[in-house]
Design an enzyme around this catalytic site. Structure first.
Site, PDB file in Angstrom:
ATOM      1  N   GLU A  79      74.532  38.741  60.781  1.00 43.75           N
ATOM      2  CA  GLU A  79      73.289  39.503  60.926  1.00 43.75           C
ATOM      3  C   GLU A  79      72.582  39.293  62.261  1.00 43.75           C
ATOM      4  OE1 GLU A  79      71.886  41.765  58.711  1.00 43.75           O
ATOM      5  OE2 GLU A  79      73.809  41.623  57.677  1.00 43.75           O
ATOM      6  N   ASP A  90      77.125  42.940  61.047  1.00 48.10           N
ATOM      7  CA  ASP A  90      77.360  42.027  59.925  1.00 48.10           C
ATOM      8  C   ASP A  90      77.766  40.639  60.392  1.00 48.10           C
ATOM      9  OD1 ASP A  90      76.729  43.937  58.014  1.00 48.10           O
ATOM     10  OD2 ASP A  90      78.781  44.683  57.890  1.00 48.10           O
ATOM     11  N   TRP A 105      81.467  45.362  57.874  1.00 54.36           N
ATOM     12  CA  TRP A 105      82.104  45.644  56.583  1.00 54.36           C
ATOM     13  C   TRP A 105      81.364  46.816  55.961  1.00 54.36           C
ATOM     14  CZ3 TRP A 105      85.926  42.665  53.779  1.00 54.36           C
ATOM     15  CH2 TRP A 105      86.139  43.108  52.471  1.00 54.36           C
ATOM     16  N   GLU A 106      82.032  47.946  55.790  1.00 51.35           N
ATOM     17  CA  GLU A 106      81.362  49.174  55.376  1.00 51.35           C
ATOM     18  C   GLU A 106      80.937  49.141  53.915  1.00 51.35           C
ATOM     19  OE1 GLU A 106      79.193  51.741  55.678  1.00 51.35           O
ATOM     20  OE2 GLU A 106      80.380  51.761  57.513  1.00 51.35           O
TER      21      GLU A 106
END
Length: 202
Positions: A79, A90, A105-106
């Site tokens: 983050e 991410d 990561w979708e």
């Protein structure tokens, strides 16, 4: 978890021989392959139920959290923002105080996937990173997840566009799209919780 599809968007031999990129790609792939469900089983099994209806299908957050946790253990930071105004990534990998790679990561729809790729491409254009990794479910997994989550096959028609965008730069860099899938379907495993319910924070 399996990685049946990988698309590498670059034609730079310099980046392919860069030890930082080689390390980052290996760490991302290892972190994906360590993702399991139920947790602790060593295998990623999905409850085969469509996520189109409310209260059905599987969530994404618990498996994403374990991917990020594995990268953290390998020295990545979660983050962090790499470009002001474009949100946080991410996970980011820093070397000598400089961000060199990002992983996304979708968990959203295909528009979210496009934004992630555009953010990576822009960061490369600005010479802020040398590598970006997008992890997205293949359609075979996406059909059992939250409705309308982005998937690898939806992005495929645009790969040449992003490839040309990266290849046109003199800066050696790469974007890697990894399509992920379950090891097996099973009616014997629990659904993956959605949102912050149940085990989502575990």
């Amino acid at each position: 978890m399996k990685i049946p599809k990988i698309r590498v968007l670059s034609n730079s031999s310099e980046i392919f021989n860069n030890p930082i990129y080689i390390q980052a790609k290996k760490q991302v792939e290892n972190a994906i392959q360590q993702v399991d469900w139920p947790l602790g089983t060593g295998t990623f099994s999905i409850y085969p139920e469509s996520g189109k209806k409310k209260g059905e299908g599987n969530g994404v957050k618990p498996i994403k959290d374990n991917f990020i946790k594995d990268l953290e253990e390998q020295g990545w930071s979660p983050e962090l923002s790499i470009i002001s105004g474009l949100g946080k990534s991410d996970a980011v990998l820093k070397t000598q105080g400089k961000i060199v790679a990002v992983a996304e990561w979708e968990t959203g729809n295909v528009s979210s996937s496009h934004r992630s790729l555009n953010k990576m491409a822009f960061a490369i254009q600005q010479q802020l990173i040398i590598a970006g990794f997008l992890i997205v479910p293949c359609r075979n997994l996406a059909r059992y997840l939250t409705d309308r989550i982005g998937n690898y096959e939806e992005l495929e028609p645009y790969f040449d566009f992003w490839f040309n965008s990266i290849a046109s730069l003199s800066y050696p860099a790469v974007i890697v799209i990894l399509g992920i899938e379950q090891d097996e379907d099973s009616l014997l495993v629990p659904r993956i919780p959605k949102g912050t319910d149940g085990l989502a924070n575990n």
